[in-house]
Design a protein around this motif. Structure first.
Motif, mmCIF file in Angstrom:
data_model
loop_
_atom_site.group_PDB
_atom_site.id
_atom_site.type_symbol
_atom_site.label_atom_id
_atom_site.label_comp_id
_atom_site.label_asym_id
_atom_site.label_seq_id
_atom_site.Cartn_x
_atom_site.Cartn_y
_atom_site.Cartn_z
ATOM 1 N N THR A 120 0.852 -1.190 0.000
ATOM 2 C CA THR A 120 0.000 0.000 0.000
ATOM 3 C C THR A 120 0.881 1.230 0.000
ATOM 4 O O THR A 120 1.871 1.304 0.736
ATOM 5 C CB THR A 120 -0.924 0.004 1.231
ATOM 6 N N LEU A 121 0.524 2.205 -0.829
ATOM 7 C CA LEU A 121 1.280 3.443 -0.928
ATOM 8 C C LEU A 121 0.378 4.605 -0.528
ATOM 9 O O LEU A 121 -0.717 4.774 -1.085
ATOM 10 C CB LEU A 121 1.779 3.634 -2.365
ATOM 11 N N ILE A 122 0.798 5.362 0.471
ATOM 12 C CA ILE A 122 0.087 6.569 0.884
ATOM 13 C C ILE A 122 0.847 7.759 0.306
ATOM 14 O O ILE A 122 2.020 7.973 0.613
ATOM 15 C CB ILE A 122 -0.012 6.670 2.418
ATOM 16 N N LYS A 123 0.177 8.523 -0.535
ATOM 17 C CA LYS A 123 0.833 9.605 -1.268
ATOM 18 C C LYS A 123 0.390 10.975 -0.761
ATOM 19 O O LYS A 123 -0.756 11.174 -0.359
ATOM 20 C CB LYS A 123 0.485 9.512 -2.761
ATOM 21 N N ASN A 124 1.333 11.912 -0.803
ATOM 22 C CA ASN A 124 1.048 13.356 -0.707
ATOM 23 C C ASN A 124 0.517 13.816 0.647
ATOM 24 O O ASN A 124 -0.105 14.874 0.742
ATOM 25 C CB ASN A 124 0.033 13.771 -1.792
ATOM 26 N N GLY A 125 0.763 13.049 1.690
ATOM 27 C CA GLY A 125 0.241 13.419 2.998
ATOM 28 C C GLY A 125 1.208 14.263 3.815
ATOM 29 O O GLY A 125 2.413 14.314 3.541
ATOM 30 N N ARG A 126 0.665 14.920 4.826
ATOM 31 C CA ARG A 126 1.469 15.635 5.815
ATOM 32 C C ARG A 126 1.621 14.721 7.016
ATOM 33 O O ARG A 126 0.674 14.489 7.755
ATOM 34 C CB ARG A 126 0.785 16.938 6.211
ATOM 35 N N ILE A 127 2.805 14.168 7.188
ATOM 36 C CA ILE A 127 3.071 13.192 8.245
ATOM 37 C C ILE A 127 3.387 13.939 9.542
ATOM 38 O O ILE A 127 4.306 14.769 9.589
ATOM 39 C CB ILE A 127 4.230 12.257 7.858
ATOM 40 N N VAL A 128 2.624 13.618 10.567
ATOM 41 C CA VAL A 128 2.830 14.254 11.872
ATOM 42 C C VAL A 128 2.975 13.171 12.928
ATOM 43 O O VAL A 128 2.113 12.297 13.067
ATOM 44 C CB VAL A 128 1.661 15.185 12.241
ATOM 45 N N THR A 129 4.087 13.207 13.650
ATOM 46 C CA THR A 129 4.288 12.339 14.807
ATOM 47 C C THR A 129 4.436 13.221 16.045
ATOM 48 O O THR A 129 4.198 14.432 15.981
ATOM 49 C CB THR A 129 5.535 11.454 14.643
ATOM 50 N N ALA A 130 4.856 12.636 17.154
ATOM 51 C CA ALA A 130 5.068 13.431 18.364
ATOM 52 C C ALA A 130 6.216 14.425 18.197
ATOM 53 O O ALA A 130 6.283 15.420 18.922
ATOM 54 C CB ALA A 130 5.346 12.515 19.552
ATOM 55 N N VAL A 131 7.110 14.170 17.222
ATOM 56 C CA VAL A 131 8.284 15.047 17.054
ATOM 57 C C VAL A 131 8.477 15.543 15.632
ATOM 58 O O VAL A 131 9.286 16.447 15.406
ATOM 59 C CB VAL A 131 9.577 14.326 17.515
ATOM 60 N N ASP A 132 7.757 14.978 14.652
ATOM 61 C CA ASP A 132 7.970 15.310 13.246
ATOM 62 C C ASP A 132 6.762 16.018 12.649
ATOM 63 O O ASP A 132 5.627 15.856 13.114
ATOM 64 C CB ASP A 132 8.223 14.042 12.418
#
Length: 459
Positions: free
Chosen positions: A3-15
């Motif tokens: 599965t490929l997730i494209k064009n998203g804004r990835i948000v973690t606790a630090v990123d």
């Protein structure tokens, strides 16, 4: 299945960055800009947040309580959790008095087996722990149950004495386990309840009025003191008020490893919601709702890390035939309310949209901190190469309205009926499989796996 997730804004606790994610064999295998790779399934996350699946470390599915049992079982409750963006829960198995610890855990395995839509682990509510049972506690930890809940409330059912708490903290702490404390002075509370009933005070609001904040603060203070003597960390569950929070703050300022969670109901509801009639029974939970002035201090505690986790204490009982057991006596109303489906959107709206916490802190409070606290990180709680592909595609702009008609918890009311919030779960992946898409459950009962957890927080 790739599965490929494209064009998203990835948000973690630090990123916080824009990138694509490739998922293979249930895990995140590649993260990079403009990935050009073949995939069986592509998800366009343009304009969306891509965040770690939520972790709710405090749920009670199918819990027997007050002459009935929680109305969500492990099938309905975990499907509802998935709809709300939660991809892992930690539920509470119970060792009833006279049972062995392993018997309590085994009974909950039987309840959950083949039912869950998402991954799940167990804490163990521990009602008896003599010296001769310490080895069995370590066996439970070896089997992946590394945290244990103890009660200072509910005499005759769950209450344990201070010696048992000390024994458990000493033993668990030595091996990287963690004691979760329900901290209230239940002995005194029972006396206050008795007086209220003798004076004809039977309405649901008296559930709150007989459980003063000082009773919670005293329990928190005592739990932290015992933990300090046991040289062990302690985790306070469902902290509800400023008086109790101040006890945690003071301990942490002294360098004591005291941790605590709160729940959405204590951030958004108040004692005013009980009203004067029986409709207030929907808000009968323990601890009870508090005065509104506590909200600001709890949010401040979340922002400043005096509180580490937001859980739900999801324990629903229908008004009809369940809450009605206490129609003429508030002390007979089953304690608990629904919420596992509402948590992520509620906290995004009330926290991020209303500028009380940052987006990174939102992820930390609803996922990452629980993963770290309870031996699941980095398998869960983050978006990183090698982590489980538990991912939520979250639309930060979409508004929706809570209500029993469009929720999936097995209960006849919503705690947030008619509330309009900004921020909605769009797609949910559990270990790389799409389980929620456009409001529909795409998985099946039994998709979830038991989480054999590692060491909790250590000192």
């Amino acid at each position: 299945m790739r599965t490929l997730i494209k064009n998203g804004r990835i948000v973690t606790a630090v990123d916080d960055y824009h990138a694509d994610i490739l998922i293979e064999n249930q895990k995140i295998s590649v993260i990079g800009k403009d990935l050009q790779m073949e995939a069986d399934h592509t998800i366009d996350a343009s304009g969306k947040l891509v965040i770690p699946g939520g972790i709710d470390p405090h749920t009670h599915m199918e819990l027997p309580f007050g002459g009935t049992q929680a109305s969500d079982d492990f099938r309905t409750g975990t499907i509802a959790a998935a709809h709300g963006g939660t991809t892992s829960i930690i539920d509470f198995a119970v060792q009833y008095k006279g049972q062995s610890l392993i018997e309590g855990i085994d009974n909950w395995h039987k309840k959950a087996e083949g039912k869950t839509a998402i991954d799940y682990g167990f804490h163990l509510i521990t009602t008896e722990l003599e010296d001769k049972q310490i080895e069995e506690l370590y066996t439970a930890m070896d089997e992946g149950v590394t945290s244990f809940k103890m009660f200072m409330a509910y005499p005759g059912v769950f209450l344990v004495d201070d010696a048992t708490i000390f024994r458990a903290m000493s033993a668990a702490g030595a091996r990287g386990g963690l004691i979760c404390m329900h901290a209230e002075n239940g002995i005194v509370i029972n006396e206050i309840i008795k007086r209220a009933l003798e004076n004809g005070r039977t309405a649901p609001k008296y559930h709150a009025l007989t459980r003063p904040t000082i009773a919670e603060a005293e329990g928190v203070h005592r739990a932290i003191a015992i933990a300090e003597m046991a040289e062990s960390p302690v985790y306070i569950v469902h902290l509800s008020c400023t008086d109790a929070l101040n006890q945690v703050r003071q301990a942490r300022d002294r360098g004591i490893p005291a941790f605590a969670e709160t729940c959405p109901q204590y951030l958004f509801h108040s004692i005013d919601d009980y009203g004067d009639n029986f409709d207030g029974a929907r808000y009968v939970m323990t601890p009870p709702l508090r005065e509104k002035h506590n909200h600001a201090e709890l949010w401040k505690g979340l922002k400043m890390d005096d509180l580490q986790v937001i859980s739900t204490d999801h324990c629903p009982f229908c008004m009809k035939e369940q809450k009605e057991l206490g129609k003429d006596d508030f002390s007979r109303i089953p304690n608990g309310a629904p919420g596992v489906e509402n948590r992520m959107s509620l906290i995004y709206n009330g926290g991020v949209v209303e500028k009380r916490i940052s987006l990174n802190r939102f992820v930390e409070l609803t996922s990452t901190a629980a993963a770290k606290m309870f031996g699941l990180f980095p398998k869960k709680g983050t978006i990183a190469v090698g982590s489980d592909a538990d991912i939520v595609i979250f639309d930060p702009e979409k508004e929706h309205t809570f209500g029993v008609e469009n929720e999936h918890m097995s209960v006849d009311y919503s705690s947030y009926e008619g509330w309009k919030v900004k921020g909605k779960v769009e797609t949910v992946l559990s270990r790389g499989r799409v389980v929620i898409e456009n409001g529909e459950h795409k998985g099946k009962a039994g998709d979830g796996q038991f989480l054999k957890r590692g060491e909790c927080v250590r000192i």
